[in-house]
Write an enzyme that holds these catalytic residues in place. Structure first.
Site, PDB file in Angstrom:
ATOM      1  N   ASP A  87       4.546   8.656  -7.065  1.00 58.62           N
ATOM      2  CA  ASP A  87       4.407   8.423  -5.455  1.00 58.62           C
ATOM      3  C   ASP A  87       3.753   9.729  -4.855  1.00 58.62           C
ATOM      4  OD1 ASP A  87       4.757   7.060  -3.056  1.00 58.62           O
ATOM      5  OD2 ASP A  87       6.831   7.847  -2.895  1.00 58.62           O
ATOM      6  N   HIS A  88       2.629   9.560  -4.203  1.00 59.70           N
ATOM      7  CA  HIS A  88       1.955  10.707  -3.304  1.00 59.70           C
ATOM      8  C   HIS A  88       1.756  11.879  -4.299  1.00 59.70           C
ATOM      9  CE1 HIS A  88       2.701   8.990   0.705  1.00 59.70           C
ATOM     10  NE2 HIS A  88       4.103   8.494   0.370  1.00 59.70           N
ATOM     11  N   GLY A 186      10.479   8.273   6.382  1.00 62.11           N
ATOM     12  CA  GLY A 186      11.736   8.649   7.002  1.00 62.11           C
ATOM     13  C   GLY A 186      12.507   7.425   7.998  1.00 62.11           C
ATOM     14  N   ALA A 218       8.170   1.864   4.657  1.00 60.30           N
ATOM     15  CA  ALA A 218       8.248   0.527   4.807  1.00 60.30           C
ATOM     16  C   ALA A 218       9.863   0.260   5.027  1.00 60.30           C
ATOM     17  CB  ALA A 218       7.716  -0.429   4.060  1.00 60.30           C
ATOM     18  N   ASP A 261      12.351   3.874   0.314  1.00 60.55           N
ATOM     19  CA  ASP A 261      12.932   4.888  -0.129  1.00 60.55           C
ATOM     20  C   ASP A 261      14.102   5.221   0.953  1.00 60.55           C
ATOM     21  OD1 ASP A 261      14.070   7.199  -1.379  1.00 60.55           O
ATOM     22  OD2 ASP A 261      12.263   8.351  -0.681  1.00 60.55           O
TER      23      ASP A 261
END
Ligand code: G3H
Ligand code: 13P
Ligand code: ZN
Length: 316
Positions: A87-88, A186, A218, A261
């Site tokens: 991720d990222h 966040g 999301a 997350d």
């Protein structure tokens, strides 16, 4: 079956107008909670690891935990398709390291760079990954919020341009594209009513029919968990996420991967706080981490069945 790429997963999701959940993993209880939910709902799943997770857990532990979860599922007679995704990823070197160590999918996030720099970096990762059978997610446009050490303010965030998206995918060959349509990372995503730019999403989908899009930031930030956190000693007033209705709608518009997350963090924290508050005598980590793991499982099951629509996709 087992560890796979997103290629077939996204094709089926696109055609079936549902999305695959991509959940961030940081420790054993999170991996177990997500995988138990996937097994109980017969749903494929993406387990994603950020560079922050790698620093926290040491990459080898996360890889082995995911392998163990797949083995455990198959011992129960369930062969669940699992993607192990970076991720990222913020550099070619990090993506290369994950590809070399067995990840089946990586994200190269060049969204902080200029369009041309993003194209060049993404193309370099795509070339390396594709030679090794690994798929690549890229990002165009800027989400507001915090990810690892990069903090993008709402003023600096900008929506994805459909023209640029078409050119970007053509020039880089990336397998999926994360777009900015109003979500952010966040627990504080909206000050007023949650709203997404479906006009932009629709235009991108129309211009690239069949192409899988990704929605970051999301989480829905369920009010129930926010209230529990605040009730039992936390302080997160005004936390707000993307409504489940908006996510369901996005899944029917070509969004094949939905990243979650913060909802995992909230589910765990709310339950641990409640456990400590109600049971001050507890000091066995298995008691409160067990409750946290159960809460992750219930939350992920709810997402799969009521929001993503990926339940029973393993049988189709
Ligand atoms: O996009 C951000 C994800 O929530 C990962 O967060 O970088 O703190 O692990 P992290
Ligand atoms: P949330 O903060 O909304 O859970 O977003 C997670 C994410 O996009 C991970 O890449
Ligand atoms: Zn993200």
């Amino acid at each position: 079956m087992g560890l796979t790429t997103t290629t077939d997963m996204f094709k089926k999701a696109y055609e079936g107008r549902y999305a695959i959940g991509a959940f961030n993993v940081n420790n054993m209880e999170i991996v177990q909670g997500i995988m138990d939910a996937a097994v109980e709902t017969n749903s494929p799943v993406i387990l994603q690891v950020s560079s922050g997770a790698r620093k926290y857990a040491n990459p080898i532990y996360l890889k082995k935990l995911v392998e163990a979860a797949i083995k455990d599922a198959s011992n129960k007679g369930k062969n669940i398709d699992v993607v192990l995704h970076l991720d990222h990823g913020d550099s070619f070197e990090l993506c290369k390291d994950c590809i070399d160590s067995g990840f089946t999918s990586v994200m190269i996030d060049g969204s902080k760079y200029s369009f041309e720099e993003n194209v060049a970096l993404t193309k370099k990762v795509v070339d390396y990954a594709h030679e090794r059978g690994v798929v690549v997610e890229a990002e165009l446009g800027k989400l507001a919020g915090i990810e690892d050490d990069v903090n993008v303010s709402a003023e600096d965030a900008n929506f994805t341009s459909p023209d640029e998206a078409v050119e970007f995918v053509k020039r880089t060959g990336c397998d999926s594209l994360a777009i900015a349509i109003g979500t952010s990372h966040g627990a504080y995503k909206f000050k007023g009513e949650p709203r997404l730019r479906f006009d932009i999403l629709e235009e991108i989908t129309n211009r690239m029919p069949g192409y899988p899009l990704v929605l970051h930031g999301a989480s829905s930030i369920p009010q129930e968990f926010v209230d529990m956190c605040n009730k039992y000693g936390g302080n997160i007033p005004g936390a707000k996420g993307v409504t489940e209705e908006l996510l369901r709608k996005a899944a029917t518009y070509g969004v094949c991967k939905i990243n979650i997350d913060s909802d995992i963090r909230l589910a765990m924290t709310a339950n641990i706080r409640e456990c400590f508050y109600k049971n001050p005598e507890v000091f066995d980590p298995r008691t409160y981490l067990g409750k946290a793991r159960e809460a992750v499982k219930d939350m992920v099951k709810h997402k799969i069945v009521n929001v993503l629509g990926s339940q029973d996709a393993m049988n189709k």
